[in-house]
Design a protein around this motif. Structure first.
Motif, mmCIF file in Angstrom:
data_model
loop_
_atom_site.group_PDB
_atom_site.id
_atom_site.type_symbol
_atom_site.label_atom_id
_atom_site.label_comp_id
_atom_site.label_asym_id
_atom_site.label_seq_id
_atom_site.Cartn_x
_atom_site.Cartn_y
_atom_site.Cartn_z
ATOM 1 N N CYS A 18 -0.140 2.447 11.751
ATOM 2 C CA CYS A 18 -0.575 1.467 10.761
ATOM 3 C C CYS A 18 -2.051 1.125 10.942
ATOM 4 O O CYS A 18 -2.801 1.051 9.970
ATOM 5 C CB CYS A 18 0.277 0.214 10.832
ATOM 6 N N LEU A 47 -0.249 -0.604 1.898
ATOM 7 C CA LEU A 47 1.084 -0.143 1.496
ATOM 8 C C LEU A 47 1.436 1.158 2.197
ATOM 9 O O LEU A 47 2.580 1.354 2.624
ATOM 10 C CB LEU A 47 1.152 0.037 -0.019
ATOM 11 N N ASP A 48 0.464 2.055 2.332
ATOM 12 C CA ASP A 48 0.703 3.312 3.050
ATOM 13 C C ASP A 48 1.091 3.037 4.496
ATOM 14 O O ASP A 48 1.998 3.679 5.042
ATOM 15 C CB ASP A 48 -0.534 4.213 3.009
ATOM 16 N N ASP A 51 4.596 1.943 4.607
ATOM 17 C CA ASP A 51 5.484 3.071 4.310
ATOM 18 C C ASP A 51 5.692 3.991 5.504
ATOM 19 O O ASP A 51 6.790 4.497 5.713
ATOM 20 C CB ASP A 51 4.936 3.901 3.146
ATOM 21 N N GLN A 56 9.721 0.539 10.664
ATOM 22 C CA GLN A 56 9.866 -0.286 9.457
ATOM 23 C C GLN A 56 9.654 -1.755 9.784
ATOM 24 O O GLN A 56 10.407 -2.632 9.363
ATOM 25 C CB GLN A 56 11.209 -0.055 8.791
ATOM 26 N N GLY A 68 5.754 -4.085 -0.331
ATOM 27 C CA GLY A 68 5.762 -2.952 0.571
ATOM 28 C C GLY A 68 6.612 -3.284 1.798
ATOM 29 O O GLY A 68 6.743 -4.441 2.163
ATOM 30 N N PRO A 69 7.253 -2.295 2.357
ATOM 31 C CA PRO A 69 7.126 -0.890 2.012
ATOM 32 C C PRO A 69 7.736 -0.588 0.651
ATOM 33 O O PRO A 69 8.632 -1.292 0.190
ATOM 34 C CB PRO A 69 7.875 -0.155 3.130
ATOM 35 N N ARG A 70 7.222 0.461 0.054
ATOM 36 C CA ARG A 70 7.684 0.862 -1.262
ATOM 37 C C ARG A 70 9.036 1.557 -1.135
ATOM 38 O O ARG A 70 9.271 2.278 -0.167
ATOM 39 C CB ARG A 70 6.674 1.788 -1.924
ATOM 40 N N ASP A 72 11.929 4.300 -1.633
ATOM 41 C CA ASP A 72 11.863 5.775 -1.757
ATOM 42 C C ASP A 72 12.150 6.215 -3.160
ATOM 43 O O ASP A 72 12.828 5.685 -3.908
ATOM 44 C CB ASP A 72 12.851 6.439 -0.803
#
Length: 72
Positions: A18, A47-48, A51, A56, A68-70, A72
């Motif tokens: 991160c 956000l990346d 992800d 998590q 976020g996380p977005r 799937d």
């Protein structure tokens, strides 16, 4: 608008992914990640980072809603 980034330190395993992806928003603090500031400007890198977190452990919120996380 700003985002609030939260790292669950009980889940964080300190991989550093991160902080590498979003160094303006996240940093390693010993064995865990933490937000650099309480709030951050909206940024796709944040956000990346959420992800790709292997544990998590990162949650990003805007106006109280999870962004976020977005999914799937």
């Amino acid at each position: 608008m700003s985002w609030k980034v939260r790292v669950d330190r009980t889940r964080c395993m300190g991989s550093g992914m991160c902080a590498a992806i979003a160094p303006d928003a996240l940093t390693l603090d010993g064995a865990h990640a933490r937000p650099v500031a309480e709030e951050t400007a909206p940024d796709e890198n944040v956000l990346d980072a959420a992800d790709v977190c292997p544990a998590q452990a990162i949650t990003v919120r805007a106006d109280g809603e999870v962004v976020g996380p977005r999914p799937d």
